[in-house]
Structure formats: structure tokens, C-alpha cells
Design a protein around this motif. Structure first.
Motif, PDB file in Angstrom:
ATOM      1  N   ASP A   1       9.214  11.513 -35.703  1.00 52.60           N
ATOM      2  CA  ASP A   1      10.698  11.912 -35.580  1.00 52.60           C
ATOM      3  C   ASP A   1      11.129  11.233 -36.468  1.00 52.60           C
ATOM      4  O   ASP A   1      11.931  11.080 -36.451  1.00 52.60           O
ATOM      5  CB  ASP A   1      10.660  11.014 -33.917  1.00 52.60           C
ATOM      6  N   VAL A   2      11.739  12.991 -36.627  1.00 50.97           N
ATOM      7  CA  VAL A   2      12.897  12.758 -38.428  1.00 50.97           C
ATOM      8  C   VAL A   2      14.276  12.787 -37.893  1.00 50.97           C
ATOM      9  O   VAL A   2      14.643  14.100 -37.080  1.00 50.97           O
ATOM     10  CB  VAL A   2      12.128  13.834 -38.494  1.00 50.97           C
ATOM     11  N   ARG A   3      14.861  12.571 -38.649  1.00 47.26           N
ATOM     12  CA  ARG A   3      16.366  12.361 -38.209  1.00 47.26           C
ATOM     13  C   ARG A   3      16.637  12.207 -39.641  1.00 47.26           C
ATOM     14  O   ARG A   3      16.125  11.444 -40.566  1.00 47.26           O
ATOM     15  CB  ARG A   3      16.730  11.251 -37.234  1.00 47.26           C
ATOM     16  N   ILE A   4      18.281  12.588 -39.477  1.00 47.60           N
ATOM     17  CA  ILE A   4      19.359  12.602 -41.203  1.00 47.60           C
ATOM     18  C   ILE A   4      19.854  11.110 -40.668  1.00 47.60           C
ATOM     19  O   ILE A   4      20.329  10.591 -39.703  1.00 47.60           O
ATOM     20  CB  ILE A   4      20.201  13.785 -41.104  1.00 47.60           C
ATOM     21  N   ALA A   5      18.853  10.482 -42.129  1.00 46.85           N
ATOM     22  CA  ALA A   5      19.207   8.699 -42.068  1.00 46.85           C
ATOM     23  C   ALA A   5      21.252   8.261 -42.556  1.00 46.85           C
ATOM     24  O   ALA A   5      21.775   7.673 -41.456  1.00 46.85           O
ATOM     25  CB  ALA A   5      18.686   8.159 -43.043  1.00 46.85           C
ATOM     26  N   ASP A   6      21.144   9.566 -43.166  1.00 43.94           N
ATOM     27  CA  ASP A   6      22.616   9.200 -43.470  1.00 43.94           C
ATOM     28  C   ASP A   6      23.542  10.175 -44.316  1.00 43.94           C
ATOM     29  O   ASP A   6      22.881  11.791 -44.699  1.00 43.94           O
ATOM     30  CB  ASP A   6      22.809   7.579 -44.126  1.00 43.94           C
TER      31      ASP A   6
END
Length: 147
Positions: free
Chosen positions: A42-47
Motif C-alpha cells: 500500500d504505497v502512499r506519498i509520505a510528505d
């Protein structure tokens, strides 16, 4: 050894047990392959820093001065000093990016901004930008009406 194997195979249910064992081994091999390839994560843009890095990887020299991250961190909008807008969206276990050339594919619904590009393979994405959605939608009108 062969005699022992023949004796074991002659037992009732031995064939079913071997099939079950073979299936279990196959499932474990597929699991190991998926883990090795990092599939299904589950990849997401951290910041914002990661969004900047993704933009730089997508197009060398794209230096954003304004960034809006989706609340679920599955996409982002980035604007550079010249007014170009880049859309970053999750694509499987990675991210894909396109520079928007038109506001024709933009639709605003309260805090949600749905965007699509001329590239049919890129698809569309709905970003939950909250209060920033209206500001970004209005600013996209400067991109032109058609591609």
C-alpha cells in the motif's frame, strides 16, 4: 526407499495428502515471490519532500513551489514557478506523473477535485484536497480550455 514410497502411496488418502502438500508448497512459493517483488504493498506519498522527489524523477528540473497532497496520500498536485502543474497518482505499487496542459479534465465537487489527462492510459483520479480543492480548480483554468 522405493519400497517405502510404494507402501506410503498405497495407504488410503495418500494421493489426496500429496496433492494438498503440493498445493501448500505452490502457495508458499507464490507468497515468497510476491514478497520478494514487493507486490501488493500500500504505497502512499509520505510528505511534501517525497512528492518533490517524485516530481524530479518524473521530469528532471521540475521544481515545485506549491504542493497539494491528497488526504489519503495517493496523489498530489504540484506547481512550479512557471505555472506548470504536475499531477502525481498512484499506479500499482509505484507512482506515475503527468504535466497537465488543460483544465478540460478537471471537475470540482466540494473538497474533491477529479482530474484526467489527454493520456488515456493515465486514467483519472479524484483527489481529496479539502479547502485547497477550490483554489487549485480555479488556478487550473489558466492552463487553457483545450489541449
Amino acid at each position: 526407499m522405493i519400497a517405502l514410497l510404494d507402501t506410503l502411496l498405497a495407504l488410503p488418502g495418500a494421493g489426496i495428502a500429496l496433492q494438498a502438500l503440493g498445493s501448500l508448497i505452490a502457495v508458499m512459493l507464490v507468497f515468497a515471490l510476491v514478497r520478494t517483488l514487493d507486490l501488493g504493498s500500500d504505497v502512499r506519498i509520505a510528505d511534501e519532500a517525497e512528492a518533490r522527489a517524485l516530481a524530479e524523477n518524473a521530469r528532471c528540473g521540475f521544481d515545485p513551489v506549491e504542493i497539494a497532497l491528497d488526504r489519503a496520500r495517493i496523489g498530489a498536485l504540484l506547481r512550479n514557478a512557471t505555472g506548470e502543474v504536475m499531477l502525481i497518482r498512484r499506479h500499482g505499487a509505484h507512482f506515475a506523473a503527468r504535466v497537465l496542459t488543460s483544465h478540460a479534465g478537471a471537475r470540482l465537487d466540494r473538497g474533491f477535485l477529479t482530474l484526467s489527462t489527454e493520456d488515456p492510459h493515465f486514467g483519472s483520479i479524484t483527489l481529496d484536497l479539502g479547502e485547497k480543492a477550490q483554489v487549485w480548480a480555479a488556478s487550473l483554468r489558466r492552463l487553457g480550455a483545450t489541449a
